[in-house]
Design a protein around this motif. Structure first.
Motif, PDB file in Angstrom:
ATOM      1  N   LEU A   1      18.645 -66.688  23.974  1.00 31.90           N
ATOM      2  CA  LEU A   1      19.198 -68.024  23.746  1.00 31.90           C
ATOM      3  C   LEU A   1      20.716 -67.958  23.619  1.00 31.90           C
ATOM      4  N   THR A   2      21.216 -66.957  22.913  1.00 33.95           N
ATOM      5  CA  THR A   2      22.665 -66.778  22.763  1.00 33.95           C
ATOM      6  C   THR A   2      23.329 -66.588  24.114  1.00 33.95           C
ATOM      7  N   LYS A   3      22.750 -65.752  24.943  1.00 32.52           N
ATOM      8  CA  LYS A   3      23.339 -65.473  26.264  1.00 32.52           C
ATOM      9  C   LYS A   3      23.364 -66.733  27.127  1.00 32.52           C
ATOM     10  N   ILE A   4      22.300 -67.514  27.076  1.00 37.96           N
ATOM     11  CA  ILE A   4      22.231 -68.739  27.871  1.00 37.96           C
ATOM     12  C   ILE A   4      23.270 -69.756  27.389  1.00 37.96           C
ATOM     13  N   LEU A   5      23.322 -69.990  26.070  1.00 37.44           N
ATOM     14  CA  LEU A   5      24.221 -71.017  25.545  1.00 37.44           C
ATOM     15  C   LEU A   5      25.684 -70.610  25.580  1.00 37.44           C
ATOM     16  N   SER A   6      25.961 -69.327  25.385  1.00 36.46           N
ATOM     17  CA  SER A   6      27.358 -68.869  25.382  1.00 36.46           C
ATOM     18  C   SER A   6      27.871 -68.573  26.784  1.00 36.46           C
ATOM     19  N   GLU A   7      26.944 -68.348  27.707  1.00 30.00           N
ATOM     20  CA  GLU A   7      27.295 -67.931  29.068  1.00 30.00           C
ATOM     21  C   GLU A   7      28.118 -66.645  29.051  1.00 30.00           C
ATOM     22  N   ASP A   8      27.868 -65.817  28.051  1.00 31.10           N
ATOM     23  CA  ASP A   8      28.582 -64.558  27.862  1.00 31.10           C
ATOM     24  C   ASP A   8      27.704 -63.421  28.369  1.00 31.10           C
ATOM     25  N   GLU A   9      28.116 -62.811  29.452  1.00 30.20           N
ATOM     26  CA  GLU A   9      27.319 -61.753  30.071  1.00 30.20           C
ATOM     27  C   GLU A   9      27.285 -60.468  29.248  1.00 30.20           C
ATOM     28  N   SER A  10      28.143 -60.367  28.237  1.00 26.53           N
ATOM     29  CA  SER A  10      28.152 -59.157  27.416  1.00 26.53           C
ATOM     30  C   SER A  10      27.015 -59.133  26.384  1.00 26.53           C
ATOM     31  N   VAL A  11      26.319 -60.259  26.202  1.00 24.55           N
ATOM     32  CA  VAL A  11      25.222 -60.304  25.233  1.00 24.55           C
ATOM     33  C   VAL A  11      24.104 -59.400  25.737  1.00 24.55           C
ATOM     34  N   LYS A  12      23.725 -58.431  24.913  1.00 25.25           N
ATOM     35  CA  LYS A  12      22.667 -57.488  25.288  1.00 25.25           C
ATOM     36  C   LYS A  12      21.311 -58.068  24.918  1.00 25.25           C
TER      37      LYS A  12
ATOM     38  N   ASP B   1      14.793 -55.281  26.555  1.00 27.60           N
ATOM     39  CA  ASP B   1      13.743 -55.427  27.568  1.00 27.60           C
ATOM     40  C   ASP B   1      12.633 -54.405  27.348  1.00 27.60           C
ATOM     41  N   SER B   2      12.526 -53.948  26.107  1.00 30.46           N
ATOM     42  CA  SER B   2      11.465 -53.001  25.775  1.00 30.46           C
ATOM     43  C   SER B   2      10.937 -53.357  24.394  1.00 30.46           C
ATOM     44  N   LEU B   3      10.086 -52.524  23.865  1.00 18.76           N
ATOM     45  CA  LEU B   3       9.531 -52.773  22.545  1.00 18.76           C
ATOM     46  C   LEU B   3      10.512 -52.437  21.428  1.00 18.76           C
ATOM     47  N   LYS B   4      11.628 -51.801  21.755  1.00 21.00           N
ATOM     48  CA  LYS B   4      12.656 -51.449  20.773  1.00 21.00           C
ATOM     49  C   LYS B   4      13.627 -52.619  20.615  1.00 21.00           C
ATOM     50  N   SER B   5      14.073 -52.844  19.383  1.00 19.43           N
ATOM     51  CA  SER B   5      15.033 -53.920  19.141  1.00 19.43           C
ATOM     52  C   SER B   5      16.389 -53.551  19.726  1.00 19.43           C
ATOM     53  N   GLU B   6      17.112 -54.536  20.203  1.00 19.87           N
ATOM     54  CA  GLU B   6      18.418 -54.318  20.829  1.00 19.87           C
ATOM     55  C   GLU B   6      19.564 -54.671  19.880  1.00 19.87           C
ATOM     56  N   THR B   7      19.480 -55.817  19.217  1.00 18.17           N
ATOM     57  CA  THR B   7      20.567 -56.277  18.343  1.00 18.17           C
ATOM     58  C   THR B   7      20.533 -55.505  17.035  1.00 18.17           C
ATOM     59  N   LYS B   8      21.610 -54.820  16.727  1.00 16.04           N
ATOM     60  CA  LYS B   8      21.684 -53.991  15.522  1.00 16.04           C
ATOM     61  C   LYS B   8      22.556 -54.618  14.434  1.00 16.04           C
ATOM     62  N   ASP B   9      23.526 -55.425  14.829  1.00 17.68           N
ATOM     63  CA  ASP B   9      24.453 -56.055  13.887  1.00 17.68           C
ATOM     64  C   ASP B   9      24.644 -57.512  14.282  1.00 17.68           C
ATOM     65  N   PRO B  10      24.942 -58.379  13.303  1.00 17.07           N
ATOM     66  CA  PRO B  10      25.237 -59.775  13.631  1.00 17.07           C
ATOM     67  C   PRO B  10      26.462 -59.850  14.544  1.00 17.07           C
ATOM     68  N   CYS B  11      26.409 -60.716  15.533  1.00 15.86           N
ATOM     69  CA  CYS B  11      27.520 -60.903  16.464  1.00 15.86           C
ATOM     70  C   CYS B  11      27.736 -62.394  16.694  1.00 15.86           C
ATOM     71  N   CYS B  12      29.003 -62.780  16.801  1.00 17.93           N
ATOM     72  CA  CYS B  12      29.361 -64.184  17.034  1.00 17.93           C
ATOM     73  C   CYS B  12      29.753 -64.394  18.488  1.00 17.93           C
ATOM     74  N   TYR B  13      29.357 -65.535  19.002  1.00 18.44           N
ATOM     75  CA  TYR B  13      29.692 -65.889  20.380  1.00 18.44           C
ATOM     76  C   TYR B  13      30.180 -67.326  20.423  1.00 18.44           C
ATOM     77  N   LYS B  14      31.275 -67.537  21.127  1.00 21.16           N
ATOM     78  CA  LYS B  14      31.814 -68.883  21.290  1.00 21.16           C
ATOM     79  C   LYS B  14      30.972 -69.650  22.296  1.00 21.16           C
TER      80      LYS B  14
END
Length: 137
Positions: A20-31, A34-47
């Motif tokens: 949802l963050t990647k879609i709304l921010s249109e920021d391609e850097s949002v990881k 795509d597996s059973l392991k979590s990707e986001t490790k720390d809170p991140c802000c996106y404009k």
């Protein structure tokens, strides 16, 4: 990064917070995981911007984390909120339609979220989104 319009995304690991963050921010850097392991490790802000409305989305690590780091993740979220002095205008709780029940991990996660964010009328800030994720497996 500071904004008067901050929205916090919270939910279990894998419900689509980063998508949802990647879609709304249109920021391609949002990881996005795509597996059973979590990707986001720390809170991140996106404009983000819709028409002339500027806001920040705060993507967070999920609870019921695949690495078993729930306590660490909630502490990181709390520290990020405190140190950045975000003006939280809304909290988006994300749930998966694929979870057949509102189980113990949801209950514990919500208890932590409520204790994490000291708002007098906490539930007035909440929007709930139900997602459905797909996998090739």
């Amino acid at each position: 990064m500071h904004s008067d319009n901050c929205f916090l995304l919270l939910g279990k690991t894998g419900v689509g917070k980063s998508t949802l963050t990647k879609i709304l921010s249109e920021d391609e850097s949002v990881k996005i995981g795509d597996s059973l392991k979590s990707e986001t490790k720390d809170p991140c802000c996106y404009k983000c911007q819709i028409d002339n409305f500027n806001y920040l989305l705060i993507d967070t690590p999920g609870y019921d984390d695949s690495d078993g780091n729930d306590s660490k993740n909630f502490l990181n979220i709390k520290q990020s909120l405190t140190s950045n002095n975000y003006n939280i205008k809304g909290i988006v709780l994300m749930f998966s339609f694929q979870d057949p029940r509102f189980g113990e991990s949801h209950r514990k996660g919500l208890e932590r979220i409520v204790s994490l964010i000291p708002l007098d009328n906490f539930w007035d800030y909440i929007t709930i989104i139900f997602t459905r994720t797909f996998s090739d497996d």
